[in-house]
Design an enzyme around this catalytic site. Sequence first.
Site, mmCIF file in Angstrom:
data_model
loop_
_atom_site.group_PDB
_atom_site.id
_atom_site.type_symbol
_atom_site.label_atom_id
_atom_site.label_comp_id
_atom_site.label_asym_id
_atom_site.label_seq_id
_atom_site.Cartn_x
_atom_site.Cartn_y
_atom_site.Cartn_z
ATOM 1 N N HIS A 189 0.805 -1.229 0.000
ATOM 2 C CA HIS A 189 0.000 0.000 0.000
ATOM 3 C C HIS A 189 0.836 1.276 0.000
ATOM 4 O O HIS A 189 0.284 2.354 0.213
ATOM 5 C CB HIS A 189 -0.906 0.062 1.229
ATOM 6 C CG HIS A 189 -1.947 -0.996 1.282
ATOM 7 N ND1 HIS A 189 -3.238 -0.795 0.844
ATOM 8 C CD2 HIS A 189 -1.905 -2.270 1.712
ATOM 9 C CE1 HIS A 189 -3.945 -1.901 1.030
ATOM 10 N NE2 HIS A 189 -3.148 -2.823 1.556
ATOM 11 N N LYS A 233 -8.720 13.705 4.776
ATOM 12 C CA LYS A 233 -7.804 12.553 4.744
ATOM 13 C C LYS A 233 -6.801 12.771 5.863
ATOM 14 O O LYS A 233 -6.779 13.846 6.472
ATOM 15 C CB LYS A 233 -7.083 12.480 3.398
ATOM 16 C CG LYS A 233 -6.450 13.812 2.992
ATOM 17 C CD LYS A 233 -5.805 13.757 1.603
ATOM 18 C CE LYS A 233 -6.784 13.863 0.461
ATOM 19 N NZ LYS A 233 -6.799 12.765 -0.447
ATOM 20 N N ARG A 234 -5.957 11.771 6.181
ATOM 21 C CA ARG A 234 -4.913 12.007 7.171
ATOM 22 C C ARG A 234 -4.102 13.241 6.771
ATOM 23 O O ARG A 234 -3.927 13.530 5.580
ATOM 24 C CB ARG A 234 -3.997 10.777 7.279
ATOM 25 C CG ARG A 234 -4.618 9.611 8.012
ATOM 26 C CD ARG A 234 -4.973 9.957 9.440
ATOM 27 N NE ARG A 234 -3.816 9.995 10.285
ATOM 28 C CZ ARG A 234 -3.520 9.107 11.224
ATOM 29 N NH1 ARG A 234 -4.352 8.103 11.471
ATOM 30 N NH2 ARG A 234 -2.433 9.217 11.941
ATOM 31 N N LYS A 237 0.463 14.593 1.158
ATOM 32 C CA LYS A 237 -0.898 14.819 0.664
ATOM 33 C C LYS A 237 -1.154 16.309 0.391
ATOM 34 O O LYS A 237 -2.128 16.676 -0.236
ATOM 35 C CB LYS A 237 -1.915 14.283 1.666
ATOM 36 C CG LYS A 237 -1.831 12.762 1.853
ATOM 37 C CD LYS A 237 -2.829 12.288 2.902
ATOM 38 C CE LYS A 237 -2.700 10.817 3.259
ATOM 39 N NZ LYS A 237 -3.364 9.913 2.297
ATOM 40 N N THR A 271 -8.700 6.470 -1.640
ATOM 41 C CA THR A 271 -10.040 5.888 -1.750
ATOM 42 C C THR A 271 -11.086 6.967 -1.470
ATOM 43 O O THR A 271 -12.220 6.869 -1.952
ATOM 44 C CB THR A 271 -10.225 4.707 -0.772
ATOM 45 O OG1 THR A 271 -9.673 5.077 0.493
ATOM 46 C CG2 THR A 271 -9.535 3.458 -1.287
ATOM 47 N N LYS A 325 -14.926 8.050 -3.058
ATOM 48 C CA LYS A 325 -16.136 8.333 -2.282
ATOM 49 C C LYS A 325 -16.723 9.688 -2.679
ATOM 50 O O LYS A 325 -17.942 9.840 -2.804
ATOM 51 C CB LYS A 325 -15.816 8.306 -0.779
ATOM 52 C CG LYS A 325 -15.372 6.927 -0.301
ATOM 53 C CD LYS A 325 -14.723 6.948 1.081
ATOM 54 C CE LYS A 325 -13.959 5.654 1.313
ATOM 55 N NZ LYS A 325 -13.040 5.705 2.478
HETATM 56 C C1 F58 Z 1 -3.105 3.834 2.346
HETATM 57 N N1 F58 Z 1 -2.158 3.463 3.339
HETATM 58 C C2 F58 Z 1 -2.481 4.562 1.172
HETATM 59 N N2 F58 Z 1 -1.548 3.091 5.527
HETATM 60 O O1 F58 Z 1 -1.777 5.697 1.638
HETATM 61 C C3 F58 Z 1 -3.604 4.988 0.227
HETATM 62 O O2 F58 Z 1 -3.065 5.602 -0.914
HETATM 63 C C4 F58 Z 1 -4.411 3.770 -0.179
HETATM 64 O O3 F58 Z 1 -5.535 4.157 -0.899
HETATM 65 C C5 F58 Z 1 -4.871 2.996 1.041
HETATM 66 O O4 F58 Z 1 -3.761 2.670 1.866
HETATM 67 C C6 F58 Z 1 -5.569 1.722 0.681
HETATM 68 O O5 F58 Z 1 -4.812 0.975 -0.223
HETATM 69 C C7 F58 Z 1 -2.481 3.542 4.644
HETATM 70 O O6 F58 Z 1 -3.569 3.946 4.997
HETATM 71 C C8 F58 Z 1 -1.670 3.115 6.873
HETATM 72 O O7 F58 Z 1 -2.524 3.742 7.433
HETATM 73 C C9 F58 Z 1 -0.661 2.291 7.654
HETATM 74 C C10 F58 Z 1 -1.111 2.081 9.069
HETATM 75 C C11 F58 Z 1 -0.092 1.296 9.858
HETATM 76 C C12 F58 Z 1 1.266 1.900 9.829
HETATM 77 C C13 F58 Z 1 1.715 2.138 8.417
HETATM 78 C C14 F58 Z 1 0.707 2.923 7.599
#
Ligand code: F58
Length: 827
Positions: free
Chosen positions: A369, A561-562, A567, A669, A673
């Site tokens: 990811h 988003k985060r 970003k 994602t 939405k």
């Molecule tokens: C996200 N990763 C990607 N990681 O940033 C986003 O582009 C993608 O759409 C999504 O995954 C789904 O594929 C992400 O959310 C985390 O939150 C992890 C949590 C645990 C620690 C490392 C990052």
Amino acid sequence: MNTPPRTDAREHTRTGLSKESLKQAYVDNLFYVQGRFPEVATDNDLYMAAAFTVRDRLLERWIKSARTFKEHNSRTVCYLSAEYLLGPHLANNMVNLGITEIAREAGEELDLDFECILETEEEPGLGNGGLGRLAACYMDSLATVQIPAIGYGIRYEFGIFDQAIVDGWQVEKSDTWLRNGNPWEVARPKLAFDVGFGGRTEQYQDASGRLRVRWIPHMVVIGVGYDTPILGYGVGNTNLLRLWKSEAPESFDFQAFNVGDYYGAVHAKIEAETISKVLYPNDEPEAGKELRLKQQYFFVSCSLQDMIRLQLGIAGSLGAFHEKFAVQLNDTHPAIAVAELMRLLMDVHGMEWDQAWNITRRTCHFTNHTLLPEALETWPVALFERLLPRHLQIIYEINRRFLDEVRVRYLGDDDRVARLSLIDEGGERRVRMAHLAAVGSSAINGVAALHTELLKSTVMRDFYELWPERFQNVTNGVTPRRFMVVSNPRLARLITETCGSDRWVRDLDCLRDLEAHAEDHGLQERWRAVKTAAKEDLAGWLGRRTGFTPDPESMFDVQAKRIHEYKRQHLSLLHIVWLYEQIKQNPSIELSPRTVIFGGKAAPGYFMAKLIIKLINAVGEVVNNDPQVNGHLRVIFMPDFNVKNGQRLYPAADLSEQISMAGKEASGTGNMKFSMNGALTIGTLDGANVEIRDAVGHDNFFMFGLTAPEVQQRQQEGYRPWEIYKADAELRSVIDLIASGLFSHGDAELFRPLTDNLVYHDPFMVLADFRAYVDCQRRVDHAWRAPRNWDRMSILNTARMGPFSSDRSIREYAERIWQVEPVPIEI
Ligand code: F58
């Protein structure tokens, strides 16, 4: 036990879907489960009674599903994920059961406040962001497309923190989602597994004289299963989400008690319970945090032991384990599964290496990811050795065999061997979890077309050269049930009416039928009315929560988003300050009125992200209180962006900001939405934006900025942001204004780390894209002034979002990666 025949009355109250049976069930649950009568019931009691009423209906479907899957011995998908960002269950389960309307009527007849009951639910926030939410969307789609599946994860007692904003700063509050009880889960105290940590290994000869290894852990905890049924939409299929809670084995405290070590006994208990206590709130991996590795191993071990238990129950042996189960590793967090499955098969169940390896590789599949190098998970070898000594031995052996293969394939290429090794030998030795996952899996996939290509050419290039056939792309998707039907019922009704059926809810490609009506003025007006109503709802909520009510007539420009530098929330901020200056210089400027809304959490230790939140609020304070500009521009930060609040936001957005630096966002994602709900996107060619733009049509998407290859090229040439700063007078003025203290009551130091970083480092090329972004926003501004055309584009966006349903993603995984077939459960 022989199940007694059902009497009519029981059938009625526990499973019936008529209004009368729902009413009776509700009252029964309030009495007999909550122990309350209406006059003294709290909001929570009223909610719990509703939840139990719905849960009974789920359980009936779940039992039927479990029975059928057992009879068919169906191949089962096991989704291993450290995070599930589920969102509230009640409304979603009612939609999937098809009882929303009838339940609402039942509620009215019982004189209940339906909306208040829905609002009372606390969401399980067992995830950080996109990755955890994707797992939740996939659980919904697995059930809907009728694939037998179990989601395995951790039952964190404290999920992602609640965010409050105090004086413009983020303040974290602990998330106590279990405080009032969780009606959706069924505890399985007898479904418990031992999980060891630490200690040592020893070799011994078994009864048949074979040399084997035994792990003698220093500490053992138990994992207890908690099951949540996940019902598909319009089907009987109900899958399981099985989350593990860590506990101390009872024998442990007794032993300590007996020797009078009271403190030791309590300490051991606390240590065991700590493992599932809290979700790490970072969206980057926690480098070297022992507890994090313990969490990963804990849930992976419980899950694999559970699968082995199931397979032994069915087949009596493990030789066909990989035929029964397809495991999907959601990023590297469960990658230890590769070593743990090897250990269980060999050390516990006596299998030889070759057979165990064959089974492991055919069972596991790995999704990546992220491309951010700092987010690629590695663990110090020393920590591994201390916590999981047997697993380290197994990893070394996997690596030895793997690198032998590599050496033969690439004679003399020692650099390549070092790059591919499961152990990073540069500096402190570390285990590379992505390499472990890749070597132990039969398929490796990225989450959007561009992301997969970049994976193949950058972070996983050597693996791609070695095994090109293992690489696949599966573009992410989101569930239209939660993100359209549940969150935007007005839009759902309008679509169903326009398309003449609600088939689109299970087959999102049917939204295409809207296209024929995109030019229809009547539809456009109703479409806009639906959007405006959602904006009014959001405005009211924001007013109550923040004291500031935006004008629903203005364009709602949303970035949710985060908070992360890649970003680029600060790119949007620069645009806001630029607009502010434009208006100040020319108060009669012709501009579309705009409300810029931000939402998102910052990792508690991420200073720059927290400073960005502060700056958003600081700019908002000045802009919103300046009578000269506030007819044109407002800025607002929505506190505590989570699934529930997201559901208020997506329907109300006119413009969706997807402005990451190209090459950094794996997929995104939220972009999907927003688009499904008729927002137009302003975005870079990053992640799934590329595919969204192709799907909705280039004319219906506001694209700007450097492409991923251009970013690479600029960085290779040597990127010098200060030159852009010097050359662009407007940009300079924007940055200087922030640095001057205008937004910080004269404090010229507060935002200095941010502005200095932009001018002197700018790792995410905000300045390089600034001009293109401002120009693109000008095009957005013009487009907003032609409402009919805007509405047409909005309809086309929704109409063309079929490919971004998570049902499509799951079908691709099922066919191309898992080789599993649907098993329909009718009800
Ligand atoms: C996200 N990763 C990607 N990681 O940033 C986003 O582009 C993608 O759409 C999504 O995954 C789904 O594929 C992400 O959310 C985390 O939150 C992890 C949590 C645990 C620690 C490392 C990052």
